[in-house]
Design a protein around this motif. Structure first.
Motif, PDB file in Angstrom:
ATOM      1  N   ASP A 193       0.845  -1.132   0.120  1.00  0.00           N
ATOM      2  CA  ASP A 193       0.027   0.018   0.082  1.00  0.00           C
ATOM      3  C   ASP A 193       1.055   1.190  -0.106  1.00  0.00           C
ATOM      4  OD1 ASP A 193      -2.390   1.462   0.187  1.00  0.00           O
ATOM      5  OD2 ASP A 193      -2.739   0.640   1.941  1.00  0.00           O
ATOM      6  N   PHE A 194       0.654   2.103  -0.479  1.00  0.00           N
ATOM      7  CA  PHE A 194       1.271   3.456  -0.551  1.00  0.00           C
ATOM      8  C   PHE A 194       0.612   4.740  -0.369  1.00  0.00           C
ATOM      9  CE2 PHE A 194       1.086   6.542  -4.349  1.00  0.00           C
ATOM     10  CZ  PHE A 194       0.105   5.487  -4.931  1.00  0.00           C
ATOM     11  N   ARG A 195       1.096   5.959  -0.026  1.00  0.00           N
ATOM     12  CA  ARG A 195       0.567   6.966   0.324  1.00  0.00           C
ATOM     13  C   ARG A 195       1.795   8.196   0.203  1.00  0.00           C
ATOM     14  NH1 ARG A 195       0.199   8.672   6.581  1.00  0.00           N
ATOM     15  NH2 ARG A 195       2.497   8.683   7.210  1.00  0.00           N
ATOM     16  N   VAL A 196       1.191   9.376   0.022  1.00  0.00           N
ATOM     17  CA  VAL A 196       2.228  10.633  -0.047  1.00  0.00           C
ATOM     18  C   VAL A 196       1.899  11.307   0.975  1.00  0.00           C
ATOM     19  CG1 VAL A 196       3.014  12.589  -1.251  1.00  0.00           C
ATOM     20  CG2 VAL A 196       2.379  10.651  -2.544  1.00  0.00           C
ATOM     21  N   ASP A 197       3.138  11.334   1.898  1.00  0.00           N
ATOM     22  CA  ASP A 197       2.785  11.998   3.267  1.00  0.00           C
ATOM     23  C   ASP A 197       2.696  13.587   3.095  1.00  0.00           C
ATOM     24  OD1 ASP A 197       3.129  12.068   6.200  1.00  0.00           O
ATOM     25  OD2 ASP A 197       4.660  13.594   5.897  1.00  0.00           O
ATOM     26  N   LEU A 240       2.928  16.193   4.856  1.00  0.00           N
ATOM     27  CA  LEU A 240       3.756  16.931   5.338  1.00  0.00           C
ATOM     28  C   LEU A 240       5.099  17.040   4.539  1.00  0.00           C
ATOM     29  CD1 LEU A 240       3.049  16.837   9.237  1.00  0.00           C
ATOM     30  CD2 LEU A 240       2.669  18.843   7.560  1.00  0.00           C
ATOM     31  N   SER A 241       5.757  15.751   4.542  1.00  0.00           N
ATOM     32  CA  SER A 241       7.013  15.659   3.840  1.00  0.00           C
ATOM     33  C   SER A 241       7.010  15.454   2.568  1.00  0.00           C
ATOM     34  CB  SER A 241       7.663  14.483   4.716  1.00  0.00           C
ATOM     35  OG  SER A 241       6.972  13.303   4.216  1.00  0.00           O
ATOM     36  N   ARG A 242       5.747  15.400   2.054  1.00  0.00           N
ATOM     37  CA  ARG A 242       5.685  14.810   0.574  1.00  0.00           C
ATOM     38  C   ARG A 242       6.489  13.911  -0.146  1.00  0.00           C
ATOM     39  NH1 ARG A 242       1.259  16.599  -0.635  1.00  0.00           N
ATOM     40  NH2 ARG A 242       1.522  16.343  -2.564  1.00  0.00           N
ATOM     41  N   LEU A 243       6.757  12.905   1.118  1.00  0.00           N
ATOM     42  CA  LEU A 243       7.671  11.567   0.620  1.00  0.00           C
ATOM     43  C   LEU A 243       6.475  10.723   0.137  1.00  0.00           C
ATOM     44  CD1 LEU A 243      10.227  11.705   3.216  1.00  0.00           C
ATOM     45  CD2 LEU A 243      10.533  12.144   0.898  1.00  0.00           C
ATOM     46  N   THR A 244       6.846   9.923  -0.708  1.00  0.00           N
ATOM     47  CA  THR A 244       6.140   8.563  -0.910  1.00  0.00           C
ATOM     48  C   THR A 244       6.690   7.644  -0.001  1.00  0.00           C
ATOM     49  OG1 THR A 244       6.117   9.255  -3.194  1.00  0.00           O
ATOM     50  CG2 THR A 244       5.562   6.891  -2.772  1.00  0.00           C
ATOM     51  N   GLU A 245       5.469   6.814   0.748  1.00  0.00           N
ATOM     52  CA  GLU A 245       5.716   6.077   1.760  1.00  0.00           C
ATOM     53  C   GLU A 245       5.072   4.644   1.536  1.00  0.00           C
ATOM     54  OE1 GLU A 245       6.348   8.906   5.479  1.00  0.00           O
ATOM     55  OE2 GLU A 245       4.177   8.239   4.944  1.00  0.00           O
ATOM     56  N   TRP A 246       5.727   3.592   1.996  1.00  0.00           N
ATOM     57  CA  TRP A 246       5.085   2.092   1.461  1.00  0.00           C
ATOM     58  C   TRP A 246       4.850   1.533   2.902  1.00  0.00           C
ATOM     59  CZ3 TRP A 246       3.854   1.165  -3.582  1.00  0.00           C
ATOM     60  CH2 TRP A 246       4.418   2.192  -4.406  1.00  0.00           C
ATOM     61  N   ARG A 247       4.067   0.516   2.661  1.00  0.00           N
ATOM     62  CA  ARG A 247       3.903  -0.342   3.833  1.00  0.00           C
ATOM     63  C   ARG A 247       3.190  -1.779   3.518  1.00  0.00           C
ATOM     64  NH1 ARG A 247      -0.770   2.115   8.006  1.00  0.00           N
ATOM     65  NH2 ARG A 247      -2.682   1.673   6.540  1.00  0.00           N
ATOM     66  N   LEU A 248       3.328  -3.044   3.891  1.00  0.00           N
ATOM     67  CA  LEU A 248       2.604  -4.105   3.884  1.00  0.00           C
ATOM     68  C   LEU A 248       1.474  -4.187   4.078  1.00  0.00           C
ATOM     69  CD1 LEU A 248       5.252  -6.794   4.933  1.00  0.00           C
ATOM     70  CD2 LEU A 248       5.152  -5.569   2.589  1.00  0.00           C
ATOM     71  N   THR A 249       0.633  -4.812   3.078  1.00  0.00           N
ATOM     72  CA  THR A 249      -0.930  -5.024   3.220  1.00  0.00           C
ATOM     73  C   THR A 249      -0.980  -6.431   4.034  1.00  0.00           C
ATOM     74  OG1 THR A 249      -1.168  -6.290   1.214  1.00  0.00           O
ATOM     75  CG2 THR A 249      -1.764  -3.838   1.206  1.00  0.00           C
ATOM     76  N   PRO A 250      -2.124  -6.670   4.578  1.00  0.00           N
ATOM     77  CA  PRO A 250      -2.498  -8.039   5.418  1.00  0.00           C
ATOM     78  C   PRO A 250      -1.700  -9.016   4.609  1.00  0.00           C
ATOM     79  CG  PRO A 250      -4.099  -6.605   5.633  1.00  0.00           C
ATOM     80  CD  PRO A 250      -3.636  -5.803   4.720  1.00  0.00           C
TER      81      PRO A 250
END
Lengths: 205, 95
Positions: free
Chosen positions: B70-74, B76-86
């Motif tokens: 899953d991803f998002r753009v923070d 505040l920082s405008r950084l692209t961030e990632w994390r695992l889905t279930p």
């Protein structure tokens, strides 16, 4: 390779080439000594200073290549550990703040956890330092809350005294017409106060 | 005796799948927190084989398309961030 069935063995090759120095004596240091040496290397300490410290640890004098080897290995280990532990540290911090007196909304706690995670995982701050700052913040907040409570208590006390004085004066005023002695005392007090006021007015400015 | 070219080849026949597995392995301990792409890139390049930005982006896109990431753009920082889905967590379990 199918991602669903990963191959046995490590997913990555070690950072160091296969011809890395054999039997590096620096790798036999204790964890605390390794950390100490790593800080010296990271801060650019002079080689002689480092050698003196190593001699104190009873470690034979290393070559420059062994020092480089140690630095790379330790830096990589630290980085990997930091990412591995960042979530745990962030969770611990959220728990610490969540248990503190006063209410923090879930959204604030989540944002705090994410920021703590980002700072630790990105190597911008050590996990221990972050916990220390948070404890200091919570202590300062607690102290501030205690000071405000004391201030409020003092104000309530003053108000209670004022109310009691007003009640006493009201009761005294009610007694005056029926008690000639109290009336006389009141008149004397009044005259005294007026005299004092007149004297104050006569004093040259 | 000199090694033959076949002996010096990477032990994994599919380097892109290997890279995806490495990404999953790095993101696994992050649990529900978001890891920014730059830190992910840096971490991947601490060990070999080296990874280019382009390869990383392709790997991330593929994993996202398979719903492992899953991803998002923070904001505040405008950084692209990632994390695992279930399902990504389940897949990363043995790594």
């Amino acid at each position: 390779m199918n991602l669903e069935n990963p191959p046995p063995g490590p997913l990555e090759e070690p950072l160091l080439p296969s011809d890395s120095p054999p039997a590096n004596p620096l790798l036999s240091l204790s964890e605390a000594q390794k950390e100490d040496l790593f800080v010296y290397l990271r801060e650019g300490a002079d080689d002689e200073v480092i050698f003196e410290h190593l001699a104190e640890y009873g470690c034979p004098r290393p070559t420059r290549r062994q020092l480089d080897h140690f630095f790379k290995l330790h830096a990589q280990e630290r980085w990997t550990k930091r990412i591995d532990r960042a979530a745990q540290e962030a969770d611990a911090l959220v728990t610490l703040v969540g248990r503190s007196p006063g209410h923090f909304s879930d959204a604030i706690l989540a944002a705090l956890g994410q920021e703590a995670f980002r700072q630790i995982a990105g190597g911008k701050v050590e996990a221990g330092a972050l916990a220390k700052y948070t404890s200091l913040f919570l202590r300062a907040k607690e102290q501030n809350r205690a000071e405000r409570a004391l201030d409020l208590q003092n104000k309530r006390l003053l108000l209670a005294r004022r109310n009691a004085t007003e009640k006493a004066l009201d009761a005294f005023a009610r007694e005056l017409p029926q008690n000639p002695a109290a009336l006389e005392a009141f008149q004397n007090l009044k005259n005294q106060l007026l005299d004092q006021t007149e004297h104050l007015e006569e004093e040259p400015s | 005796m000199k090694p033959t070219p076949a002996e010096t080849e990477a032990p994994y026949p599919d380097p892109e799948a290997l890279l995806q597995a490495r990404v999953l392995k790095i993101l696994k301990p992050c649990l529900s927190y978001w890891l920014d792409e730059q830190t992910l890139y840096l971490t991947l390049n601490l060990s070999r084989p080296a990874v280019t930005r382009l390869r990383l982006e392709t790997a991330l896109r593929e994993l996202r398309d398979k719903a492992y990431l899953d991803f998002r753009v923070d904001p505040l920082s405008r950084l692209t961030e990632w994390r695992l889905t279930p399902s990504g967590h389940a897949l990363a379990q043995p790594l």
